[in-house]
Design a protein around this motif. Structure first.
Motif: not given
Length: 293
Positions: A42-50
């Motif tokens: 998720w950290s590679s496609v959004t601003s959060s790792a969650s």
């Protein structure tokens, strides 16, 4: 009440693919993503790792696009299938960045005009009943434009048509770019042409996206500003530099807008063939309003 639509997104764990999944979930569709690694990092496609809350409503499946036996059963009963896979450069750019490969050899690979030049249309290589028509590359660094931008899309469209899928969405591009080999865009156009010609019973929707940006990928924001400047210049000069600028001559769009446009285009039976930037904006706005109702 109408039946729930079912969509399969190949590459649904990517930058645009994940947003297509999000847009489909917002419509209360049944959503399945298929990719080699399953759920996104998720950290590679959004601003959060969650993981975002909507991700719990997506079935994150693993499968190699070049091995239909791994995923073809998932297409049964699907209304829509989306191909959201592709590569910008054939070079192992991660190897260049990490120092495993020199920048010179990486660029030489990327701009080698002979690479994949003799890779024929996969339909010409598929024997009747053959399950594994294309041998998957042993590593991502050996992927070519012909394999990822063209062959994988045609292979997926062939299986989708066999399962009587109503519409096939293909993430294409508005044009190439000065820094990309011409084969980047030519292979996408070849994929569009073959899918439209060979599978006329299945509505093909070819999203010719411009440069896409999102604040979660900080580098895309200033690049989008440059693309916007190129778009303005192209408009003022009557398109004199369009051939050179490629997609940089088109107005950039947020990745979320392109995803919304894809989902709206699939749901609208009047939309078929290439979808250019202006129509993408219209579809995105229409789709966004539907999810707000």
């Amino acid at each position: 009440m109408s039946a729930t639509k079912r969509i399969i997104v190949f590459g649904g764990n990517g930058f645009v693919g994940s947003r297509i999944c999000r847009a489909a979930v917002a419509r209360n569709w049944d959503v399945t993503s298929i990719s080699r690694s399953g759920e996104p990092h998720w950290s590679s496609v959004t601003s959060s790792a969650s993981p975002p809350s909507w991700s719990n409503k997506v079935a994150w499946e693993r499968g190699d696009i070049f091995r239909p036996a791994q995923w073809v059963s998932l297409l049964r009963g699907a209304d829509y299938v989306v191909h959201s896979l592709g590569i910008l450069l054939e070079a192992d750019y991660k190897g260049v960045i990490s120092g495993r490969e020199s920048p010179f050899s990486g660029l030489a690979k990327a701009f080698n005009p002979a690479k994949g030049a003799h890779s024929p249309n996969p339909l010409e290589r598929i024997r009747e009943g053959e399950k594994e028509p294309i041998e998957p590359p042993p590593s991502a660094s050996q992927l070519t434009y012909e394999m990822m931008n063209r062959d994988s899309a045609i292979l997926l469209a062939k299986e989708a048509a066999r399962e009587k899928v109503k519409a096939f969405g293909y993430m294409s591009a508005a044009g190439g770019a000065p820094v990309l080999p011409s084969r980047y865009i030519s292979t996408k156009r070849e994929a569009e042409a073959v899918v439209a010609r060979e599978f006329p019973e299945m509505r093909g929707v070819f999203i010719r996206a411009p440069f896409m940006y999102d604040s979660s990928r900080k580098i895309t924001v200033p690049l989008a500003a440059l693309a916007m400047a190129g778009s303005v210049f192209n408009g003022l000069t009557g398109g004199v530099m369009k051939g050179f600028l490629g997609s940089a001559a088109a107005k950039p769009l947020k990745a979320d807008q392109v995803a919304d446009a894809m989902v709206e285009a699939l749901s609208d039976e009047s939309v078929a063939g290439p979808v250019e930037v202006q129509q993408l904006e219209e579809l995105a706005n229409r789709g966004w309003r539907k999810t707000m109702l």
